[in-house]
Design a protein around this motif. Sequence first.
Motif, mmCIF file in Angstrom:
data_model
loop_
_atom_site.group_PDB
_atom_site.id
_atom_site.type_symbol
_atom_site.label_atom_id
_atom_site.label_comp_id
_atom_site.label_asym_id
_atom_site.label_seq_id
_atom_site.Cartn_x
_atom_site.Cartn_y
_atom_site.Cartn_z
ATOM 1 N N HIS A 13 30.730 35.666 30.391
ATOM 2 C CA HIS A 13 31.220 36.100 31.707
ATOM 3 C C HIS A 13 31.408 37.616 31.804
ATOM 4 O O HIS A 13 32.091 38.084 32.693
ATOM 5 C CB HIS A 13 32.540 35.380 32.027
ATOM 6 C CG HIS A 13 33.702 35.883 31.219
ATOM 7 N ND1 HIS A 13 33.890 35.503 29.930
ATOM 8 C CD2 HIS A 13 34.689 36.748 31.534
ATOM 9 C CE1 HIS A 13 34.970 36.126 29.463
ATOM 10 N NE2 HIS A 13 35.469 36.882 30.407
ATOM 11 N N PHE A 39 33.488 36.969 36.992
ATOM 12 C CA PHE A 39 34.062 35.622 36.855
ATOM 13 C C PHE A 39 34.915 35.196 38.043
ATOM 14 O O PHE A 39 35.274 34.034 38.184
ATOM 15 C CB PHE A 39 34.914 35.544 35.587
ATOM 16 C CG PHE A 39 36.159 36.390 35.649
ATOM 17 C CD1 PHE A 39 37.365 35.841 36.063
ATOM 18 C CD2 PHE A 39 36.119 37.736 35.321
ATOM 19 C CE1 PHE A 39 38.513 36.624 36.136
ATOM 20 C CE2 PHE A 39 37.263 38.520 35.389
ATOM 21 C CZ PHE A 39 38.458 37.962 35.805
ATOM 22 N N THR A 90 29.231 32.420 36.277
ATOM 23 C CA THR A 90 28.400 33.509 35.751
ATOM 24 C C THR A 90 27.387 33.043 34.707
ATOM 25 O O THR A 90 26.205 33.329 34.826
ATOM 26 C CB THR A 90 29.274 34.626 35.150
ATOM 27 O OG1 THR A 90 30.166 34.039 34.209
ATOM 28 C CG2 THR A 90 30.057 35.357 36.226
ATOM 29 N N CYS A 121 34.591 42.554 33.331
ATOM 30 C CA CYS A 121 35.796 41.743 33.073
ATOM 31 C C CYS A 121 36.901 42.582 32.433
ATOM 32 O O CYS A 121 37.729 43.159 33.102
ATOM 33 C CB CYS A 121 35.482 40.518 32.219
ATOM 34 S SG CYS A 121 36.968 39.535 31.913
#
Length: 321
Positions: A13, A39, A90, A121
């Motif tokens: 992700h 995500f 993802t 992220c």
Amino acid sequence: KGQNPVFPRILGHEAAGIVESVGEGVTDLKAGDHVLPVFTGECKECRHCKSEESNMCDLLRINTDSGVMLEDQKSRFSINGKPIYHFVGTSTFSEYTVCHVGSVAKINPLAPLDKVCILSCGISTGLGATLNVAKPPKGSTVAVFGLGAVGLAAAEGARMAGASRIIGVDLVPSRFELAKKFGVTDFVNPKEHSKPVQEVIVEMTDGGVDRSVECTGNVNAMISAFECVHDVWGVAVLVGVPHKDAEFKTHPMNLLNERTLKGTFFGNYKPRSDLPSVVEKYMNKELELEKFITHEVPFAEINKAFDLMLKGEGLRCIITM
């Protein structure tokens, strides 16, 4: 743990890629665009997306249990006619993936994908927790609990904001040397003190730090992060995800003395609206991403990357497809 075990599925992700093609009705992206799949998402239509105060899209908020596409509740991956499920919208441990348009942020095509991928992220989460939520004034003191990649990104945010003192709190002494690169000036190892770490920090800072950012997910660290901030103007921000049975306990006087406790999700960044500008911070050399990248492996050696993560030996390991 605590998730619906949908298998087999393609994990991953945190990534960057290039749009190969778009489906019917997708107008915001075209083949060849450089993007960060995220995500969580931003549909731009719901009340959260329309609010300047929220980045928690009603439609595309992180859903660890779903392994399918929203539109038809079906998977886009299969092997021998059997479905392979998606992961948080993802599924980036793959040469090709399929995402909802709302979970894909279009970025500057000149940005190197093997660097800006880490903004999809963890690094954005830590950076935004400081810059968007804690908002330390220039010259302030900041404590960061947990000096993994997210915590170091929080420290980087404090450095960028002009904090005069950044106190790193971690149980691993070897992390301090690396943390200096991210602006950390002092190091506290709770194991080396007989009293609670919040008391140590309050003594070090004449009453407490101006801001604290907790990046461990340990509920005791969360309590320490809140109790180490100065009364009246102190702000503590929780980033780490706790165990599902965890409980946060503190004396109500800590709140009545006007300390502030906040939480954040993805650093309060709206993925499509805000991530392009974070990429620009890197392009303008305001933000250094290279120092977060400690290893690189080809996709065939992905298990080496997991080993490095479990041993705590690296910050970010880039996997090249």
